[in-house]
Write a protein that holds these residues in place. Structure first.
Motif, mmCIF file in Angstrom:
data_model
loop_
_atom_site.group_PDB
_atom_site.id
_atom_site.type_symbol
_atom_site.label_atom_id
_atom_site.label_comp_id
_atom_site.label_asym_id
_atom_site.label_seq_id
_atom_site.Cartn_x
_atom_site.Cartn_y
_atom_site.Cartn_z
ATOM 1 N N GLY A 271 0.829 -1.204 0.000
ATOM 2 C CA GLY A 271 0.000 0.000 0.000
ATOM 3 C C GLY A 271 0.859 1.248 0.000
ATOM 4 N N THR A 272 0.223 2.373 -0.258
ATOM 5 C CA THR A 272 0.941 3.646 -0.269
ATOM 6 C C THR A 272 0.555 4.481 0.947
ATOM 7 O OG1 THR A 272 -0.756 4.672 -1.647
ATOM 8 C CG2 THR A 272 1.143 3.721 -2.782
ATOM 9 N N PHE A 273 1.423 5.416 1.268
ATOM 10 C CA PHE A 273 1.247 6.307 2.405
ATOM 11 C C PHE A 273 1.380 7.748 1.924
ATOM 12 C CE2 PHE A 273 2.688 2.261 3.936
ATOM 13 C CZ PHE A 273 1.991 2.052 5.119
ATOM 14 N N GLU A 274 0.486 8.143 1.019
ATOM 15 C CA GLU A 274 0.563 9.481 0.448
ATOM 16 C C GLU A 274 0.273 10.521 1.520
ATOM 17 O OE1 GLU A 274 -1.063 10.170 -3.454
ATOM 18 O OE2 GLU A 274 -1.235 8.006 -3.740
ATOM 19 N N PRO A 275 0.965 11.659 1.423
ATOM 20 C CA PRO A 275 0.776 12.698 2.450
ATOM 21 C C PRO A 275 -0.621 13.287 2.401
ATOM 22 C CG PRO A 275 2.110 13.532 0.640
ATOM 23 C CD PRO A 275 1.883 12.067 0.375
ATOM 24 N N GLN A 276 -1.112 13.655 3.547
ATOM 25 C CA GLN A 276 -2.415 14.305 3.668
ATOM 26 C C GLN A 276 -2.184 15.790 3.953
ATOM 27 O OE1 GLN A 276 -5.348 12.598 3.207
ATOM 28 N NE2 GLN A 276 -3.997 10.908 2.661
ATOM 29 N N SER A 277 -2.899 16.621 3.274
ATOM 30 C CA SER A 277 -2.765 18.061 3.477
ATOM 31 C C SER A 277 -3.374 18.465 4.814
ATOM 32 C CB SER A 277 -3.457 18.824 2.357
ATOM 33 O OG SER A 277 -3.420 20.200 2.630
ATOM 34 N N THR A 278 -2.704 19.394 5.470
ATOM 35 C CA THR A 278 -3.236 19.946 6.712
ATOM 36 C C THR A 278 -3.680 21.395 6.525
ATOM 37 O OG1 THR A 278 -1.009 20.586 7.381
ATOM 38 C CG2 THR A 278 -1.809 18.447 8.152
ATOM 39 N N ALA A 279 -3.635 21.866 5.284
ATOM 40 C CA ALA A 279 -4.049 23.243 5.009
ATOM 41 C C ALA A 279 -5.569 23.361 5.167
ATOM 42 C CB ALA A 279 -3.642 23.643 3.591
ATOM 43 N N PRO A 280 -6.006 24.469 5.712
ATOM 44 C CA PRO A 280 -7.454 24.662 5.857
ATOM 45 C C PRO A 280 -8.127 24.707 4.491
ATOM 46 C CG PRO A 280 -6.209 26.467 6.871
ATOM 47 C CD PRO A 280 -5.236 25.562 6.201
ATOM 48 N N ILE A 281 -9.342 24.206 4.418
ATOM 49 C CA ILE A 281 -10.072 24.161 3.151
ATOM 50 C C ILE A 281 -10.266 25.568 2.586
ATOM 51 C CG2 ILE A 281 -12.433 24.227 4.047
ATOM 52 C CD1 ILE A 281 -11.229 21.871 1.306
ATOM 53 N N THR A 282 -10.347 26.580 3.456
ATOM 54 C CA THR A 282 -10.516 27.947 2.968
ATOM 55 C C THR A 282 -9.312 28.387 2.147
ATOM 56 O OG1 THR A 282 -9.659 28.752 5.073
ATOM 57 C CG2 THR A 282 -12.052 28.675 4.838
ATOM 58 N N GLU A 283 -8.135 27.877 2.490
ATOM 59 C CA GLU A 283 -6.941 28.213 1.708
ATOM 60 C C GLU A 283 -7.054 27.647 0.296
ATOM 61 O OE1 GLU A 283 -2.124 27.433 1.798
ATOM 62 O OE2 GLU A 283 -3.260 27.243 3.659
ATOM 63 N N PHE A 284 -7.565 26.430 0.180
ATOM 64 C CA PHE A 284 -7.753 25.826 -1.132
ATOM 65 C C PHE A 284 -8.780 26.597 -1.941
ATOM 66 C CE2 PHE A 284 -6.104 21.957 1.031
ATOM 67 C CZ PHE A 284 -4.993 21.766 0.216
ATOM 68 N N GLU A 285 -9.848 27.010 -1.290
ATOM 69 C CA GLU A 285 -10.886 27.772 -1.979
ATOM 70 C C GLU A 285 -10.314 29.103 -2.492
ATOM 71 O OE1 GLU A 285 -13.872 26.731 -2.930
ATOM 72 O OE2 GLU A 285 -13.390 24.812 -2.001
ATOM 73 N N ALA A 286 -9.506 29.761 -1.682
ATOM 74 C CA ALA A 286 -8.892 31.027 -2.098
ATOM 75 C C ALA A 286 -7.968 30.804 -3.291
ATOM 76 C CB ALA A 286 -8.122 31.652 -0.940
ATOM 77 N N LEU A 287 -7.210 29.714 -3.266
ATOM 78 C CA LEU A 287 -6.320 29.412 -4.387
ATOM 79 C C LEU A 287 -7.112 29.089 -5.650
ATOM 80 C CD1 LEU A 287 -3.614 27.281 -2.548
ATOM 81 C CD2 LEU A 287 -3.317 29.560 -3.537
ATOM 82 N N LYS A 288 -8.241 28.436 -5.477
ATOM 83 C CA LYS A 288 -9.093 28.125 -6.620
ATOM 84 C C LYS A 288 -9.597 29.418 -7.281
ATOM 85 C CE LYS A 288 -13.034 25.431 -6.591
ATOM 86 N NZ LYS A 288 -13.863 24.369 -6.032
ATOM 87 N N VAL A 289 -10.045 30.360 -6.462
ATOM 88 C CA VAL A 289 -10.523 31.649 -6.973
ATOM 89 C C VAL A 289 -9.379 32.382 -7.679
ATOM 90 C CG1 VAL A 289 -11.364 33.935 -6.262
ATOM 91 C CG2 VAL A 289 -12.395 31.857 -5.300
ATOM 92 N N GLU A 290 -8.211 32.375 -7.059
ATOM 93 C CA GLU A 290 -7.048 33.030 -7.670
ATOM 94 C C GLU A 290 -6.684 32.369 -8.992
ATOM 95 O OE1 GLU A 290 -2.358 34.022 -6.696
ATOM 96 O OE2 GLU A 290 -3.580 33.031 -5.184
ATOM 97 N N ASN A 291 -6.767 31.053 -9.053
ATOM 98 C CA ASN A 291 -6.455 30.318 -10.271
ATOM 99 C C ASN A 291 -7.402 30.710 -11.403
ATOM 100 O OD1 ASN A 291 -5.155 28.421 -11.910
ATOM 101 N ND2 ASN A 291 -6.543 26.792 -11.286
ATOM 102 N N VAL A 292 -8.688 30.825 -11.102
ATOM 103 C CA VAL A 292 -9.672 31.223 -12.114
ATOM 104 C C VAL A 292 -9.370 32.638 -12.610
ATOM 105 C CG1 VAL A 292 -12.111 31.800 -12.471
ATOM 106 C CG2 VAL A 292 -11.481 29.665 -11.328
ATOM 107 N N ALA A 293 -9.037 33.534 -11.695
ATOM 108 C CA ALA A 293 -8.719 34.914 -12.083
ATOM 109 C C ALA A 293 -7.478 34.956 -12.972
ATOM 110 C CB ALA A 293 -8.512 35.776 -10.837
ATOM 111 N N LEU A 294 -6.456 34.197 -12.616
ATOM 112 C CA LEU A 294 -5.239 34.160 -13.434
ATOM 113 C C LEU A 294 -5.512 33.574 -14.815
ATOM 114 C CD1 LEU A 294 -2.651 33.029 -10.747
ATOM 115 C CD2 LEU A 294 -2.742 35.251 -11.890
#
Length: 94
Positions: free
Chosen positions: A51-74
């Motif tokens: 099996g694999t032991f891929e890392p799990q993100s500990t970043a808050p989901i709001t950070e991902f949402e902000a990056l998603k919005v920034e990505n769309v704008a870019l």
């Protein structure tokens, strides 16, 4: 050339290295080829886990949402720049 799986502190492969010579380190395990299937597998007692032991993100989901919005704008900015550049080229401006 020697190929090594790089292990982290938990004995999980986080990278593959191709080196010109032999390395003797507990965190560098020689492997037969630069095969990414070793990534995120654990090496313990001379055996690779199935099996694999891929890392799990500990970043808050709001950070991902902000990056998603920034990505769309870019993406929109890039699209607009391409349109403007295409217009300039068509007008003979470049």
């Amino acid at each position: 050339m020697k190929i090594y799986a790089q292990l982290n502190e938990n004995k999980i492969c986080t990278g593959i290295s191709q080196l010109s010579g032999e390395v003797i380190q507990a965190d560098m395990i020689e492997i037969p080829s630069a095969d990414n299937s070793y990534l995120w597998k654990k090496y313990e007692n001379g055996v690779w886990s199935t099996g694999t032991f891929e890392p799990q993100s500990t970043a808050p989901i709001t950070e991902f949402e902000a990056l998603k919005v920034e990505n769309v704008a870019l993406r929109n900015d890039l699209s607009n720049a391409v349109i403007e550049l295409s217009t300039l080229i068509a007008m003979g401006g470049m």
